[in-house]
Design a protein around this motif. Structure first.
Motif, PDB file in Angstrom:
ATOM      1  N   HIS A 268      -0.104   2.418  -6.025  1.00 58.30           N
ATOM      2  CA  HIS A 268       0.306   1.485  -4.971  1.00 58.30           C
ATOM      3  C   HIS A 268       0.942   0.240  -5.586  1.00 58.30           C
ATOM      4  O   HIS A 268       2.020  -0.203  -5.161  1.00 58.30           O
ATOM      5  N   ARG A 269       0.267  -0.314  -6.589  1.00 60.03           N
ATOM      6  CA  ARG A 269       0.809  -1.520  -7.209  1.00 60.03           C
ATOM      7  C   ARG A 269       2.139  -1.243  -7.897  1.00 60.03           C
ATOM      8  O   ARG A 269       3.071  -2.054  -7.844  1.00 60.03           O
TER       9      ARG A 269
ATOM     10  N   ILE B 243       4.832  -1.177  -5.224  1.00 62.99           N
ATOM     11  CA  ILE B 243       5.158  -2.526  -4.746  1.00 62.99           C
ATOM     12  C   ILE B 243       5.978  -3.279  -5.787  1.00 62.99           C
ATOM     13  O   ILE B 243       6.989  -3.930  -5.460  1.00 62.99           O
TER      14      ILE B 243
ATOM     15  N   ASP C 296       7.629  -3.421   0.930  1.00 65.40           N
ATOM     16  CA  ASP C 296       7.124  -2.202   1.568  1.00 65.40           C
ATOM     17  C   ASP C 296       7.571  -2.094   3.020  1.00 65.40           C
ATOM     18  O   ASP C 296       7.434  -1.035   3.633  1.00 65.40           O
TER      19      ASP C 296
ATOM     20  N   GLU D 207      -4.746  -8.935  -1.650  1.00 68.87           N
ATOM     21  CA  GLU D 207      -3.617  -8.912  -0.722  1.00 68.87           C
ATOM     22  C   GLU D 207      -3.566  -7.618   0.076  1.00 68.87           C
ATOM     23  O   GLU D 207      -3.248  -7.630   1.274  1.00 68.87           O
ATOM     24  N   TYR D 208      -3.899  -6.506  -0.567  1.00 69.29           N
ATOM     25  CA  TYR D 208      -3.774  -5.210   0.098  1.00 69.29           C
ATOM     26  C   TYR D 208      -5.115  -4.648   0.569  1.00 69.29           C
ATOM     27  O   TYR D 208      -5.206  -3.473   0.919  1.00 69.29           O
TER      28      TYR D 208
END
Length: 358
Positions: A147-148, A151, A161, A332-333
């Motif tokens: 995921h990182r 991004i 995103d 953040e996520y």
């Protein structure tokens, strides 16, 4: 300000004797992998009257992955930093005692070879696949680095995103690993996995999605098949946070650190011995680590990668700054609920004493 820990999930893994110390390592060529191989970890712990037990040798009957949440008051954990950040934020009271050398690879964005995507900017309006585990009792540790990486890749291309569709590819991650007798057995099991069997790779191959984030090792295998190509490699940028924020760490249970600091120093002495040995013997280290792999990198390539890094445990300012970057992403996520101060987490006295003992 540090938020109080939330209520832990599941039972703690307990030990059979007061002097028993549990340890666990992520599968990678770190200093303690070689210290364990040479018998130095067991030797150093025995000097202070402790008995060493590999956590992964104990069946995980509750499907809680105690390695991920640091679910024992007698545990020394070594590995990727996002699970211990999650554990410290939301689950377990721990201390950070060392950071470790960072793999300079940050992952690659892969697309089908036949696609007409040549840079990440071409993915605007397209679908990027991301694995999502169904087990919500633990951190989705496999999802976080992908995921990182996605991004970061989008940001480098001037996108976010919101400019693409992130497609969650759900998978069953309730089933736990079979117990392993030692770290080398577990590393060998990981190496035997075929990257093409991963659900996100299958979705990419079928055209269900347009791109994925792959680790460098898997990307080398997948592009070598001729079916996929890379349009981004995060290791090729000058921004060190694209790779350096993922430095592995060594964490310990706060209770163990308070009651038996000599155990912590002994473990670090072994890790320092292992790190110094690797620094002096990169080719031998590569041969040992590759011995547990069915699909290895060439020994020479791995030796070159090992030779370019310092394997002695540290608490380097850049590594600690990288932990802040990683924690910020997790907050953040929504991967962690509680914030905390990295500086308050660090307990430098154990590494200082271990280094001074030589």
């Amino acid at each position: 300000m540090t938020v109080p820990l939330t209520k832990p999930v599941g039972n703690l893994v307990t030990v059979s004797a007061p002097n028993e110390v549990l340890y666990t390592l992520c599968p990678g060529p770190q200093a303690s992998y070689f210290a364990v191989h040479h018998g130095w970890t067991e030797e150093e712990l025995a000097k202070v009257g402790a008995k060493l037990t590999y956590l992964r040798s104990i069946p995980d009957t509750e499907q809680l992955w105690p390695h991920v949440g640091h679910r024992s008051e007698s545990l020394i954990r070594e590995g990727g930093n996002w699970p211990p950040i999650w554990a410290r934020a939301d689950i377990s009271d721990t201390r950070l005692i060392a950071t470790l050398t960072t793999d300079p690879s940050g992952g690659q964005i892969l697309v089908r070879t036949t696609s007409r995507f040549y840079r990440v900017a071409d993915l605007a309006g397209k679908k990027i696949g991301l694995l999502k585990g169904r087990n919500t009792r633990k951190l989705d540790f496999g999802r976080v680095p992908a995921h990182r990486g996605i991004i970061d890749s989008l940001r480098l291309a001037g996108l976010s995103d919101k400019d693409v569709t992130i497609v969650d590819i759900e998978h069953d991650d309730f089933e736990v690993e079979k117990p392993s007798r030692h770290p080398a057995e577990r590393a060998g099991r990981f190496a035997r996995k075929n990257p093409e069997e991963a659900l996100d790779v299958q979705a990419l191959a079928s055209g269900e999605i347009d791109a994925i984030l792959s680790s460098d090792a898997n990307a080398r295998y997948l592009t070598g098949s001729g079916r996929f190509k890379a349009i981004e490699d995060l290791s090729r940028h000058p921004d060190w946070t694209l790779t350096g924020a993922s430095s592995p760490v060594i964490t310990v249970s706060a209770k163990l650190a308070a009651e038996h600091p000599e155990y912590i120093v002994a473990y670090l002495r072994a890790a320092i011995r292992g790190g110094r040995w690797v620094n002096e013997n990169p080719l031998a280290a590569a041969e040992i680590f590759n011995g547990g792999e069915a699909r290895p990198q060439s020994v020479r390539r791995l030796a070159e990668a090992i030779g370019a890094r310092d394997f002695v445990p540290n608490l380097a300012p850049q590594a600690l700054a990288g932990l802040e970057v990683q924690k910020a992403f997790l907050l953040e996520y929504g991967y962690i609920r509680n914030d905390f101060d990295i500086r308050d987490w660090v307990a430098p006295q154990f590494l200082q004493e271990a280094l001074a003992s030589f």
